[in-house]
Design a protein around this motif. Structure first.
Motif, PDB file in Angstrom:
ATOM      1  N   THR A  83       0.854  -1.190   0.000  1.00 47.09           N
ATOM      2  CA  THR A  83       0.000   0.000   0.000  1.00 47.09           C
ATOM      3  C   THR A  83       0.886   1.235   0.000  1.00 47.09           C
ATOM      4  N   ALA A  84       0.750   2.050  -1.044  1.00 50.88           N
ATOM      5  CA  ALA A  84       1.640   3.200  -1.240  1.00 50.88           C
ATOM      6  C   ALA A  84       1.133   4.008  -2.428  1.00 50.88           C
ATOM      7  N   VAL A  85       1.798   5.129  -2.674  1.00 51.26           N
ATOM      8  CA  VAL A  85       1.561   5.889  -3.905  1.00 51.26           C
ATOM      9  C   VAL A  85       2.640   5.486  -4.903  1.00 51.26           C
ATOM     10  N   TYR A  86       2.222   5.122  -6.085  1.00 50.00           N
ATOM     11  CA  TYR A  86       3.133   4.653  -7.127  1.00 50.00           C
ATOM     12  C   TYR A  86       3.243   5.713  -8.224  1.00 50.00           C
ATOM     13  N   TYR A  87       4.481   6.065  -8.520  1.00 52.02           N
ATOM     14  CA  TYR A  87       4.742   7.098  -9.511  1.00 52.02           C
ATOM     15  C   TYR A  87       5.386   6.488 -10.749  1.00 52.02           C
ATOM     16  N   CYS A  88       4.849   6.834 -11.889  1.00 49.45           N
ATOM     17  CA  CYS A  88       5.424   6.489 -13.183  1.00 49.45           C
ATOM     18  C   CYS A  88       6.097   7.746 -13.722  1.00 49.45           C
ATOM     19  N   ILE A  89       7.360   7.634 -14.101  1.00 56.67           N
ATOM     20  CA  ILE A  89       8.132   8.809 -14.508  1.00 56.67           C
ATOM     21  C   ILE A  89       8.841   8.518 -15.819  1.00 56.67           C
ATOM     22  N   VAL A  90       8.841   9.510 -16.690  1.00 58.05           N
ATOM     23  CA  VAL A  90       9.644   9.438 -17.895  1.00 58.05           C
ATOM     24  C   VAL A  90      10.898  10.264 -17.670  1.00 58.05           C
ATOM     25  N   ARG A  91      12.021   9.624 -17.856  1.00 56.17           N
ATOM     26  CA  ARG A  91      13.285  10.294 -17.560  1.00 56.17           C
ATOM     27  C   ARG A  91      13.777  11.016 -18.796  1.00 56.17           C
ATOM     28  N   LEU A  92      13.895  12.350 -18.657  1.00 54.57           N
ATOM     29  CA  LEU A  92      14.396  13.140 -19.765  1.00 54.57           C
ATOM     30  C   LEU A  92      15.860  12.837 -20.030  1.00 54.57           C
ATOM     31  N   LEU A  93      16.271  13.117 -21.236  1.00 57.14           N
ATOM     32  CA  LEU A  93      17.655  12.859 -21.596  1.00 57.14           C
ATOM     33  C   LEU A  93      18.590  13.736 -20.784  1.00 57.14           C
ATOM     34  N   TYR A  94      19.771  13.248 -20.563  1.00 61.56           N
ATOM     35  CA  TYR A  94      20.751  13.972 -19.756  1.00 61.56           C
ATOM     36  C   TYR A  94      21.032  15.350 -20.346  1.00 61.56           C
ATOM     37  N   ASN A  95      21.146  15.458 -21.675  1.00 65.02           N
ATOM     38  CA  ASN A  95      21.472  16.745 -22.272  1.00 65.02           C
ATOM     39  C   ASN A  95      20.259  17.678 -22.349  1.00 65.02           C
ATOM     40  N   GLN A  96      19.114  17.203 -21.861  1.00 73.07           N
ATOM     41  CA  GLN A  96      17.945  18.075 -21.744  1.00 73.07           C
ATOM     42  C   GLN A  96      17.745  18.506 -20.299  1.00 73.07           C
ATOM     43  N   GLY A  97      18.702  18.153 -19.479  1.00 69.62           N
ATOM     44  CA  GLY A  97      18.597  18.569 -18.099  1.00 69.62           C
ATOM     45  C   GLY A  97      18.471  17.416 -17.126  1.00 69.62           C
ATOM     46  N   GLY A  98      18.147  16.249 -17.641  1.00 68.60           N
ATOM     47  CA  GLY A  98      18.089  15.073 -16.775  1.00 68.60           C
ATOM     48  C   GLY A  98      17.104  15.181 -15.647  1.00 68.60           C
ATOM     49  N   LYS A  99      16.066  15.958 -15.829  1.00 70.55           N
ATOM     50  CA  LYS A  99      15.106  16.151 -14.754  1.00 70.55           C
ATOM     51  C   LYS A  99      14.261  14.905 -14.531  1.00 70.55           C
ATOM     52  N   LEU A 100      13.920  14.689 -13.293  1.00 69.24           N
ATOM     53  CA  LEU A 100      12.939  13.671 -12.927  1.00 69.24           C
ATOM     54  C   LEU A 100      11.657  14.411 -12.596  1.00 69.24           C
ATOM     55  N   ILE A 101      10.657  14.267 -13.452  1.00 68.26           N
ATOM     56  CA  ILE A 101       9.399  14.969 -13.249  1.00 68.26           C
ATOM     57  C   ILE A 101       8.349  13.979 -12.768  1.00 68.26           C
ATOM     58  N   PHE A 102       7.806  14.219 -11.592  1.00 64.81           N
ATOM     59  CA  PHE A 102       6.796  13.346 -11.019  1.00 64.81           C
ATOM     60  C   PHE A 102       5.391  13.855 -11.347  1.00 64.81           C
ATOM     61  N   GLY A 103       4.494  12.930 -11.639  1.00 67.52           N
ATOM     62  CA  GLY A 103       3.082  13.258 -11.739  1.00 67.52           C
ATOM     63  C   GLY A 103       2.419  13.098 -10.382  1.00 67.52           C
ATOM     64  N   GLN A 104       1.105  12.912 -10.402  1.00 70.02           N
ATOM     65  CA  GLN A 104       0.373  12.777  -9.140  1.00 70.02           C
ATOM     66  C   GLN A 104       0.395  11.354  -8.596  1.00 70.02           C
ATOM     67  N   GLY A 105       0.711  10.402  -9.433  1.00 69.03           N
ATOM     68  CA  GLY A 105       0.820   9.035  -8.960  1.00 69.03           C
ATOM     69  C   GLY A 105      -0.510   8.335  -8.776  1.00 69.03           C
ATOM     70  N   THR A 106      -0.442   7.053  -8.504  1.00 64.71           N
ATOM     71  CA  THR A 106      -1.603   6.212  -8.199  1.00 64.71           C
ATOM     72  C   THR A 106      -1.509   5.741  -6.765  1.00 64.71           C
ATOM     73  N   GLU A 107      -2.536   6.006  -5.996  1.00 65.70           N
ATOM     74  CA  GLU A 107      -2.568   5.515  -4.620  1.00 65.70           C
ATOM     75  C   GLU A 107      -3.145   4.107  -4.619  1.00 65.70           C
ATOM     76  N   LEU A 108      -2.299   3.141  -4.363  1.00 64.08           N
ATOM     77  CA  LEU A 108      -2.709   1.738  -4.347  1.00 64.08           C
ATOM     78  C   LEU A 108      -3.051   1.330  -2.918  1.00 64.08           C
ATOM     79  N   SER A 109      -4.248   0.802  -2.748  1.00 65.09           N
ATOM     80  CA  SER A 109      -4.666   0.264  -1.450  1.00 65.09           C
ATOM     81  C   SER A 109      -4.811  -1.246  -1.583  1.00 65.09           C
ATOM     82  N   VAL A 110      -4.006  -1.975  -0.838  1.00 65.52           N
ATOM     83  CA  VAL A 110      -4.114  -3.427  -0.822  1.00 65.52           C
ATOM     84  C   VAL A 110      -4.955  -3.803   0.390  1.00 65.52           C
ATOM     85  N   LYS A 111      -6.027  -4.536   0.107  1.00 68.74           N
ATOM     86  CA  LYS A 111      -6.992  -4.844   1.159  1.00 68.74           C
ATOM     87  C   LYS A 111      -6.998  -6.332   1.481  1.00 68.74           C
ATOM     88  N   PRO A 112      -7.179  -6.684   2.767  1.00 69.37           N
ATOM     89  CA  PRO A 112      -7.176  -8.096   3.169  1.00 69.37           C
ATOM     90  C   PRO A 112      -8.311  -8.875   2.507  1.00 69.37           C
TER      91      PRO A 112
END
Lengths: 112, 111
Positions: A83-112
């Motif tokens: 159970t956590a927030v899962y982020y999918c990120i596209v990594r920009l090229l190093y010569n474009q700044g190499g930024k890691l840009i996060f979106g809002q993510g998916t909050e996954l709830s694992v239930k018994p």
């Protein structure tokens, strides 16, 4: 400026596979797809990354479509500790700044 | 052990004061990043640096400043110009195209 789109929340039954989708329709040829997760009030934890082939490690599998416009993170046997927030990120090229840009993510709830 | 260390874990600041958050890594990573996270929100990029003595603004740089005098250090100063500084701040480092490592964060509260 996030380049990925994820559903805001998902539920999964304990012991079942959790399949988390991500759209990245503007991804370019040399950009990698990364997945991280964040448990409340902690720093994000790396899960897996890939370029075009499917990838698997001890935590998860990553399935990338042939056109690379979307991907799916698979947790094969989800536990309550996944159970956590899962982020999918596209990594920009190093010569474009190499930024890691996060979106809002998916909050996954694992239930018994 | 190799890793990335943020300090302090909790920080309180009076309105109008500057405060500096520390981020140190011994992973020999070139790139370092600062993010801000508000409750229930994702991470927003403040500043990043690819090499020593060079850094770039992220999406929300106003009211913040950084320096990168050493490869292993990337301190973030929250200035009095930042009108709403109360947040969770995360530092990360990475090598190009490999995974980023995150610190455990600093929770800043304005009192």
């Amino acid at each position: 400026d996030a380049k990925t789109t994820q559903p805001p929340s998902m539920d999964c039954a304990e012991g079942r596979a959790a399949n988390l989708p991500c759209n990245h329709s503007t991804i370019s040829g040399n950009e990698y797809v990364y997945w991280y997760r964040q448990i409340h009030s902690q720093g994000p934890q790396y899960i897996i990354h890939g370029l075009k082939n499917n990838e698997t490690n001890e935590m998860a599998s990553l399935i990338i479509t042939e056109d690379r416009k979307s991907s799916t993170l698979i947790l094969p046997h989800a536990t309550l500790r996944d159970t956590a927030v899962y982020y999918c990120i596209v990594r920009l090229l190093y010569n474009q700044g190499g930024k890691l840009i996060f979106g809002q993510g998916t909050e996954l709830s694992v239930k018994p | 052990d190799g890793g990335i260390t943020q300090s302090p874990k909790y920080l309180f600041r009076k309105e109008g004061q500057n405060v500096t958050l520390s981020c140190e890594q011994n992973l020999n990573h070139d790139a370092m990043y600062w993010y801000r996270q508000d409750p229930g929100q994702g991470l927003r990029l403040i500043y990043y640096s690819q090499i020593v003595n060079d850094f770039q603004k992220g999406d929300i740089a106003e009211g913040y400043s950084v320096s990168r005098e050493k490869k292993e250090s990337f301190p973030l100063t929250v200035t009095s110009a930042q009108k709403n500084p109360t947040a969770f701040y995360l530092c990360a480092s990475s090598v190009d195209r490999l995974e980023a490592f995150f610190g455990q964060g600093t929770r800043l509260t304005v009192v």
